[in-house]
Scaffold this motif. Sequence first.
Motif, PDB file in Angstrom:
ATOM      1  N   SER A   1       0.848  -1.185   0.000  1.00 28.21           N
ATOM      2  CA  SER A   1       0.000   0.000   0.000  1.00 28.21           C
ATOM      3  C   SER A   1       0.885   1.236   0.000  1.00 28.21           C
ATOM      4  CB  SER A   1      -0.905   0.017   1.235  1.00 28.21           C
ATOM      5  OG  SER A   1      -1.508   1.296   1.400  1.00 28.21           O
ATOM      6  N   HIS A   2       0.673   2.106  -0.970  1.00 27.91           N
ATOM      7  CA  HIS A   2       1.470   3.330  -1.050  1.00 27.91           C
ATOM      8  C   HIS A   2       1.195   4.234   0.150  1.00 27.91           C
ATOM      9  CE1 HIS A   2       3.870   6.307  -3.226  1.00 27.91           C
ATOM     10  NE2 HIS A   2       3.018   7.207  -2.776  1.00 27.91           N
ATOM     11  N   ARG A   3      -0.076   4.365   0.502  1.00 26.83           N
ATOM     12  CA  ARG A   3      -0.425   5.250   1.613  1.00 26.83           C
ATOM     13  C   ARG A   3       0.046   4.697   2.953  1.00 26.83           C
ATOM     14  NH1 ARG A   3      -5.112   9.613   0.921  1.00 26.83           N
ATOM     15  NH2 ARG A   3      -4.615  10.151  -1.234  1.00 26.83           N
ATOM     16  N   ALA A   4      -0.148   3.412   3.163  1.00 26.96           N
ATOM     17  CA  ALA A   4       0.233   2.833   4.450  1.00 26.96           C
ATOM     18  C   ALA A   4       1.742   2.851   4.660  1.00 26.96           C
ATOM     19  CB  ALA A   4      -0.284   1.402   4.560  1.00 26.96           C
ATOM     20  N   SER A   5       2.505   2.711   3.576  1.00 26.67           N
ATOM     21  CA  SER A   5       3.976   2.641   3.670  1.00 26.67           C
ATOM     22  C   SER A   5       4.641   3.982   3.428  1.00 26.67           C
ATOM     23  CB  SER A   5       4.505   1.630   2.654  1.00 26.67           C
ATOM     24  OG  SER A   5       4.295   2.101   1.332  1.00 26.67           O
ATOM     25  N   GLN A   6       3.845   5.018   3.105  1.00 28.01           N
ATOM     26  CA  GLN A   6       4.373   6.339   2.747  1.00 28.01           C
ATOM     27  C   GLN A   6       5.359   6.234   1.582  1.00 28.01           C
ATOM     28  OE1 GLN A   6       5.831   7.822   6.558  1.00 28.01           O
ATOM     29  NE2 GLN A   6       3.854   8.772   6.983  1.00 28.01           N
ATOM     30  N   GLY A   7       5.023   5.347   0.641  1.00 29.37           N
ATOM     31  CA  GLY A   7       5.792   5.212  -0.593  1.00 29.37           C
ATOM     32  C   GLY A   7       6.925   4.217  -0.572  1.00 29.37           C
ATOM     33  N   ARG A   8       7.198   3.616   0.586  1.00 30.59           N
ATOM     34  CA  ARG A   8       8.279   2.630   0.684  1.00 30.59           C
ATOM     35  C   ARG A   8       7.690   1.233   0.467  1.00 30.59           C
ATOM     36  NH1 ARG A   8      13.023   3.494   2.742  1.00 30.59           N
ATOM     37  NH2 ARG A   8      13.018   1.516   3.893  1.00 30.59           N
ATOM     38  N   ARG A   9       7.600   0.832  -0.794  1.00 32.61           N
ATOM     39  CA  ARG A   9       6.875  -0.403  -1.081  1.00 32.61           C
ATOM     40  C   ARG A   9       7.216  -0.919  -2.477  1.00 32.61           C
ATOM     41  NH1 ARG A   9       4.199   1.097  -5.901  1.00 32.61           N
ATOM     42  NH2 ARG A   9       3.436   3.224  -5.717  1.00 32.61           N
ATOM     43  N   GLY A  10       6.769  -2.147  -2.719  1.00 29.97           N
ATOM     44  CA  GLY A  10       6.817  -2.729  -4.051  1.00 29.97           C
ATOM     45  C   GLY A  10       5.456  -2.615  -4.708  1.00 29.97           C
ATOM     46  N   ASN A  11       5.244  -3.420  -5.744  1.00 30.58           N
ATOM     47  CA  ASN A  11       3.975  -3.420  -6.457  1.00 30.58           C
ATOM     48  C   ASN A  11       3.320  -4.790  -6.392  1.00 30.58           C
ATOM     49  OD1 ASN A  11       3.971  -0.790  -7.318  1.00 30.58           O
ATOM     50  ND2 ASN A  11       4.440  -1.230  -9.459  1.00 30.58           N
ATOM     51  N   LEU A  12       1.997  -4.759  -6.226  1.00 32.00           N
ATOM     52  CA  LEU A  12       1.173  -5.937  -6.420  1.00 32.00           C
ATOM     53  C   LEU A  12       0.836  -6.064  -7.890  1.00 32.00           C
ATOM     54  CD1 LEU A  12      -1.287  -5.037  -3.535  1.00 32.00           C
ATOM     55  CD2 LEU A  12       0.450  -6.861  -3.411  1.00 32.00           C
ATOM     56  N   GLY A  13       0.333  -7.219  -8.283  1.00 34.82           N
ATOM     57  CA  GLY A  13      -0.056  -7.414  -9.670  1.00 34.82           C
ATOM     58  C   GLY A  13      -1.414  -8.053  -9.811  1.00 34.82           C
ATOM     59  N   ALA A  14      -2.187  -7.584 -10.799  1.00 34.03           N
ATOM     60  CA  ALA A  14      -3.399  -8.258 -11.236  1.00 34.03           C
ATOM     61  C   ALA A  14      -3.082  -8.970 -12.536  1.00 34.03           C
ATOM     62  CB  ALA A  14      -4.531  -7.242 -11.448  1.00 34.03           C
ATOM     63  N   PHE A  15      -3.565 -10.197 -12.659  1.00 32.99           N
ATOM     64  CA  PHE A  15      -3.279 -11.018 -13.835  1.00 32.99           C
ATOM     65  C   PHE A  15      -4.564 -11.661 -14.344  1.00 32.99           C
ATOM     66  CE2 PHE A  15       0.604 -10.702 -11.438  1.00 32.99           C
ATOM     67  CZ  PHE A  15       1.593 -10.542 -12.402  1.00 32.99           C
ATOM     68  N   LEU A  16      -4.640 -11.809 -15.663  1.00 34.54           N
ATOM     69  CA  LEU A  16      -5.815 -12.429 -16.263  1.00 34.54           C
ATOM     70  C   LEU A  16      -5.409 -13.073 -17.578  1.00 34.54           C
ATOM     71  CD1 LEU A  16      -8.931 -12.664 -15.820  1.00 34.54           C
ATOM     72  CD2 LEU A  16      -9.171 -10.633 -17.258  1.00 34.54           C
ATOM     73  N   ARG A  17      -5.846 -14.309 -17.791  1.00 32.23           N
ATOM     74  CA  ARG A  17      -5.577 -14.987 -19.063  1.00 32.23           C
ATOM     75  C   ARG A  17      -6.769 -15.831 -19.472  1.00 32.23           C
ATOM     76  NH1 ARG A  17      -4.635 -20.405 -19.211  1.00 32.23           N
ATOM     77  NH2 ARG A  17      -3.902 -21.469 -17.335  1.00 32.23           N
ATOM     78  N   ILE A  18      -6.869 -16.089 -20.759  1.00 31.76           N
ATOM     79  CA  ILE A  18      -7.874 -17.005 -21.286  1.00 31.76           C
ATOM     80  C   ILE A  18      -7.333 -18.420 -21.136  1.00 31.76           C
ATOM     81  CG2 ILE A  18      -9.228 -17.680 -23.295  1.00 31.76           C
ATOM     82  CD1 ILE A  18      -8.786 -14.836 -24.379  1.00 31.76           C
TER      83      ILE A  18
END
Length: 288
Positions: free
Chosen positions: A270-287
């Motif tokens: 969470s950007h807000r919870a970590s004050q910008g010290r964070r990585g990224n989550l990912g959303a994924f979708l495939r057929i």
Amino acid sequence: MNIQDFKWKNENHIFTLNQYPMADGTVLPLLSIPLLEQGNIAVSAFTTREGGVSQGMFESLNLSFSRGDDRQAVTENYRRVAQALGGEISDIVCSDQTHTTNVIRVDKSYGGYGVTREKPYRDVDGLVTDEPGLILATFYADCVPLYFVDPVHRAIGLSHSGWRGTVNRMGEKTLEVMKKEFSTRPEDVLAAVGPSICQDCYEVSDDVATAFAEEFPGHEEEILIPKGNGKYQLDLWKSNEIVLREAGICEEHLAVTNLCTCCNPMLLFSHRASQGRRGNLGAFLRIS
């Protein structure tokens, strides 16, 4: 990790938590959305912080190459997600998010863009495809993931919608591109609003609140809570629900998150919870 480990905002659960064993003996937990997987047309996923190899503030499943993490670690994290989804990292196609409402159609020739190959496109917050096996990927640390599955034309879409994307109706724009490219009808589409920041955690300034009040007339009391001093609590979940319902998504075909990234900083970036010290989550979708 268990589903009970998360703090939920209400009882409207739209997720299941799947555990994928990795070669090193660890487990990769991924959230999925059963509504989107009806008929075995598509496979959906949303990552947590667990199951990867990144360290420090990126622990452990960081999916950002641009925030200072070790590139080999991030690549391994992508490999694990791809494996869990039944593919290779060369099957993943990444967005290039800059809070636009630009959506592009991708095919097998786009495989690996953003992971194993440099992206040739810029300013793309949404991806659509009808190519089986291609894995669409968008990225989050409080913004809203939007998932779309057209079971009639076997096509999918995945879009990133922060406040700018939401007020400019990214969900509607994605459906318009799917209609143009695949003859998708909104009434056939299965859609979901994925994990993101909740209204209780999302304070915005007066200019943002005004933009939403103007774009969603008649819904101000549903999406905005005034706090005084020009501050408001904004409901991105409800705003995106309104966008999708007004674009033609049926109520029974729409799943709206009850999982807040900011309320779960130990399990989700969470950007807000970590004050910008964070990585990224990912959303994924495939057929499938």
